[in-house]
Scaffold this motif. Structure first.
Motif, PDB file in Angstrom:
ATOM      1  N   ARG A  53       0.872  -1.368   0.074  1.00 26.66           N
ATOM      2  CA  ARG A  53       0.009  -0.096  -0.168  1.00 26.66           C
ATOM      3  C   ARG A  53       0.808   1.423  -0.011  1.00 26.66           C
ATOM      4  O   ARG A  53       1.888   1.241   0.511  1.00 26.66           O
ATOM      5  N   PRO A  54       0.329   2.466  -0.729  1.00 27.26           N
ATOM      6  CA  PRO A  54       1.278   3.497  -0.543  1.00 27.26           C
ATOM      7  C   PRO A  54       1.203   3.900   0.957  1.00 27.26           C
ATOM      8  O   PRO A  54       0.418   4.035   1.652  1.00 27.26           O
ATOM      9  N   ILE A  55       2.633   4.486   1.358  1.00 30.26           N
ATOM     10  CA  ILE A  55       2.925   5.024   2.727  1.00 30.26           C
ATOM     11  C   ILE A  55       3.414   6.205   2.721  1.00 30.26           C
ATOM     12  O   ILE A  55       4.193   6.408   1.999  1.00 30.26           O
ATOM     13  N   VAL A  56       2.772   7.065   3.582  1.00 27.32           N
ATOM     14  CA  VAL A  56       3.176   8.449   3.641  1.00 27.32           C
ATOM     15  C   VAL A  56       3.980   8.826   5.032  1.00 27.32           C
ATOM     16  O   VAL A  56       3.355   8.491   6.054  1.00 27.32           O
ATOM     17  N   LEU A  57       5.058   9.332   5.057  1.00 28.97           N
ATOM     18  CA  LEU A  57       5.787   9.488   6.459  1.00 28.97           C
ATOM     19  C   LEU A  57       5.813  10.955   6.720  1.00 28.97           C
ATOM     20  O   LEU A  57       6.619  11.651   5.956  1.00 28.97           O
ATOM     21  N   PHE A  58       5.388  11.588   7.544  1.00 32.21           N
ATOM     22  CA  PHE A  58       5.285  12.926   7.993  1.00 32.21           C
ATOM     23  C   PHE A  58       6.212  13.151   9.241  1.00 32.21           C
ATOM     24  O   PHE A  58       5.682  12.324  10.349  1.00 32.21           O
ATOM     25  N   THR A  59       7.371  13.476   9.174  1.00 28.16           N
ATOM     26  CA  THR A  59       8.379  13.576  10.173  1.00 28.16           C
ATOM     27  C   THR A  59       9.084  14.782  10.466  1.00 28.16           C
ATOM     28  O   THR A  59       9.218  15.566   9.402  1.00 28.16           O
ATOM     29  N   ASP A  60       9.664  14.957  11.573  1.00 30.61           N
ATOM     30  CA  ASP A  60      10.665  16.043  11.864  1.00 30.61           C
ATOM     31  C   ASP A  60      12.147  15.519  11.759  1.00 30.61           C
ATOM     32  O   ASP A  60      13.145  16.493  11.889  1.00 30.61           O
ATOM     33  N   ASP A  61      12.140  14.207  11.415  1.00 32.38           N
ATOM     34  CA  ASP A  61      13.553  13.622  11.507  1.00 32.38           C
ATOM     35  C   ASP A  61      14.168  13.829  10.114  1.00 32.38           C
ATOM     36  O   ASP A  61      13.580  13.359   8.948  1.00 32.38           O
ATOM     37  N   GLN A  62      15.280  14.560  10.046  1.00 32.60           N
ATOM     38  CA  GLN A  62      16.117  14.969   8.821  1.00 32.60           C
ATOM     39  C   GLN A  62      17.146  14.257   8.659  1.00 32.60           C
ATOM     40  O   GLN A  62      18.118  14.461   7.687  1.00 32.60           O
ATOM     41  N   THR A  63      17.415  13.121   9.445  1.00 36.82           N
ATOM     42  CA  THR A  63      18.870  12.503   9.321  1.00 36.82           C
ATOM     43  C   THR A  63      18.796  11.515   8.248  1.00 36.82           C
ATOM     44  O   THR A  63      17.727  11.035   7.698  1.00 36.82           O
ATOM     45  N   THR A  64      19.795  11.570   7.264  1.00 36.70           N
ATOM     46  CA  THR A  64      19.943  10.709   6.061  1.00 36.70           C
ATOM     47  C   THR A  64      19.823   9.148   6.216  1.00 36.70           C
ATOM     48  O   THR A  64      18.894   8.544   5.523  1.00 36.70           O
ATOM     49  N   SER A  65      20.092   8.685   7.634  1.00 35.12           N
ATOM     50  CA  SER A  65      19.972   7.441   7.609  1.00 35.12           C
ATOM     51  C   SER A  65      18.485   6.972   7.956  1.00 35.12           C
ATOM     52  O   SER A  65      18.195   5.854   7.590  1.00 35.12           O
ATOM     53  N   SER A  66      17.662   7.695   8.600  1.00 37.37           N
ATOM     54  CA  SER A  66      16.182   7.623   8.661  1.00 37.37           C
ATOM     55  C   SER A  66      15.556   7.477   7.505  1.00 37.37           C
ATOM     56  O   SER A  66      14.565   6.892   7.122  1.00 37.37           O
ATOM     57  N   MET A  67      15.997   8.568   6.758  1.00 39.27           N
ATOM     58  CA  MET A  67      15.368   8.721   5.268  1.00 39.27           C
ATOM     59  C   MET A  67      15.568   7.691   4.477  1.00 39.27           C
ATOM     60  O   MET A  67      14.661   6.821   3.896  1.00 39.27           O
ATOM     61  N   ASP A  68      16.804   6.928   4.472  1.00 36.49           N
ATOM     62  CA  ASP A  68      17.168   5.854   3.684  1.00 36.49           C
ATOM     63  C   ASP A  68      16.560   4.701   4.195  1.00 36.49           C
ATOM     64  O   ASP A  68      16.000   3.854   3.205  1.00 36.49           O
ATOM     65  N   ALA A  69      16.435   4.478   5.416  1.00 39.88           N
ATOM     66  CA  ALA A  69      15.599   3.556   5.984  1.00 39.88           C
ATOM     67  C   ALA A  69      14.109   3.215   5.610  1.00 39.88           C
ATOM     68  O   ALA A  69      13.810   2.198   5.380  1.00 39.88           O
ATOM     69  N   ALA A  70      13.454   4.578   5.533  1.00 38.76           N
ATOM     70  CA  ALA A  70      12.072   4.717   5.194  1.00 38.76           C
ATOM     71  C   ALA A  70      11.871   4.194   3.869  1.00 38.76           C
ATOM     72  O   ALA A  70      10.971   3.547   3.501  1.00 38.76           O
ATOM     73  N   ILE A  71      12.890   4.742   2.894  1.00 34.89           N
ATOM     74  CA  ILE A  71      12.711   4.433   1.526  1.00 34.89           C
ATOM     75  C   ILE A  71      12.931   2.904   1.222  1.00 34.89           C
ATOM     76  O   ILE A  71      12.047   2.408   0.356  1.00 34.89           O
ATOM     77  N   ASP A  72      13.706   2.396   1.870  1.00 33.20           N
ATOM     78  CA  ASP A  72      13.990   0.999   1.794  1.00 33.20           C
ATOM     79  C   ASP A  72      12.625   0.010   2.376  1.00 33.20           C
ATOM     80  O   ASP A  72      12.478  -1.151   1.700  1.00 33.20           O
ATOM     81  N   ALA A  73      12.108   0.548   3.288  1.00 36.25           N
ATOM     82  CA  ALA A  73      11.002  -0.054   3.757  1.00 36.25           C
ATOM     83  C   ALA A  73       9.707   0.002   2.900  1.00 36.25           C
ATOM     84  O   ALA A  73       8.728  -0.685   3.325  1.00 36.25           O
ATOM     85  N   GLY A  74       9.852   1.079   1.894  1.00 35.50           N
ATOM     86  CA  GLY A  74       8.544   1.127   0.993  1.00 35.50           C
ATOM     87  C   GLY A  74       7.863   2.358   0.979  1.00 35.50           C
ATOM     88  O   GLY A  74       6.827   2.465   0.682  1.00 35.50           O
ATOM     89  N   VAL A  75       8.299   3.215   2.022  1.00 34.79           N
ATOM     90  CA  VAL A  75       7.758   4.709   2.184  1.00 34.79           C
ATOM     91  C   VAL A  75       7.613   5.406   0.661  1.00 34.79           C
ATOM     92  O   VAL A  75       8.659   5.400   0.052  1.00 34.79           O
ATOM     93  N   SER A  76       6.441   5.779   0.359  1.00 35.23           N
ATOM     94  CA  SER A  76       6.270   6.309  -1.082  1.00 35.23           C
ATOM     95  C   SER A  76       6.521   7.890  -1.055  1.00 35.23           C
ATOM     96  O   SER A  76       7.042   8.465  -2.092  1.00 35.23           O
ATOM     97  N   ALA A  77       6.424   8.463   0.130  1.00 28.29           N
ATOM     98  CA  ALA A  77       6.855  10.061   0.448  1.00 28.29           C
ATOM     99  C   ALA A  77       7.231  10.003   1.805  1.00 28.29           C
ATOM    100  O   ALA A  77       6.679   9.730   2.847  1.00 28.29           O
ATOM    101  N   TYR A  78       8.474  10.800   1.949  1.00 29.67           N
ATOM    102  CA  TYR A  78       9.004  11.048   3.181  1.00 29.67           C
ATOM    103  C   TYR A  78       9.098  12.427   3.161  1.00 29.67           C
ATOM    104  O   TYR A  78       9.879  13.312   2.418  1.00 29.67           O
ATOM    105  N   ILE A  79       8.037  13.145   4.106  1.00 28.28           N
ATOM    106  CA  ILE A  79       7.897  14.617   4.138  1.00 28.28           C
ATOM    107  C   ILE A  79       8.710  14.929   5.488  1.00 28.28           C
ATOM    108  O   ILE A  79       7.853  14.803   6.701  1.00 28.28           O
TER     109      ILE A  79
END
Length: 213
Positions: A96-122
């Protein structure tokens, strides 16, 4: 008399909220409440159907399986990797499409989210007026990725089918002294008679050969 056109079904959305850490201060709780309010306003004003608001706990995969939403939105003030682990389990068999709204700007967290299948990391700025365009883009991206995955799956299946057919042809040529064309026509005739696909007939021939040793 023509029947009226069917209206598109409203997206059924589940909102997942991170569980506040033990001892979270009042300011942190108020900030989370403001984020949740902005998200809900943005969804409702855009006409989306919020079917549930769930905590990110160990029961999340089971609840998502029961609700069967069209989209999952995660509202996380900080690192959401624990939440994503639950989401990955819940969407492993039914993406399913997954959208993540967060205040976490760390590259590692963003990479982990994309690898997990997040469609949009905001990152930062969960504002009601931004919700709809973000979801529209996330949904379009998810559908495109699913089409590409389907095409890749079809290509792999076709390649596997061709290999089966080539193996079955070779077997017929060796056992019956047929030419390549004759072996192919024999396979084709068997498939038509049994109303099966060529690859299915080829697999049966190979299975019989394996059983006979």
């Amino acid at each position: 008399m023509n029947s009226p056109p069917k209206l598109p079904r409203t997206l059924r959305i589940v909102v997942v909220n991170t569980v506040p850490a033990d001892g979270a201060g009042e300011a942190a709780l108020e900030a989370q409440a403001r984020r949740n309010t902005a998200l809900r306003i943005g969804l409702l004003e855009s006409g989306y159907d919020i079917v549930a608001s769930l905590p990110a706990d160990i029961f999340l995969p089971e609840r998502i399986a029961q609700i069967q939403p069209d989209m999952i939105i995660i509202d996380s003030e900080s690192d959401a990797r624990d939440v994503l682990e639950h989401i990955v389990i819940a969407t492993r068999d039914e993406p399913r499409p997954i959208v993540l709204f967060t205040d976490d700007q760390t590259t590692s967290s963003m990479d982990a989210a994309i690898d997990a299948g997040v469609s949009a990391y905001i990152v930062a700025g969960l504002q009601a007026e931004r919700v709809k365009p973000v979801l529209d883009v996330a949904l379009a991206r998810f559908r495109r990725e699913q089409r590409l995955l389907d095409e890749l799956s079809d290509t792999r299946r076709q390649l596997a089918d061709r290999k089966l057919i080539e193996r079955a042809k070779g077997l017929l040529m060796a056992k019956s002294g047929l030419s390549e064309e004759q072996a192919y026509q024999k396979l084709r005739g068997m498939a038509m008679n049994k109303k099966l696909k060529l690859a299915e007939v080829a697999q049966r021939i190979l299975d019989v050969e394996d059983l006979l040793g």
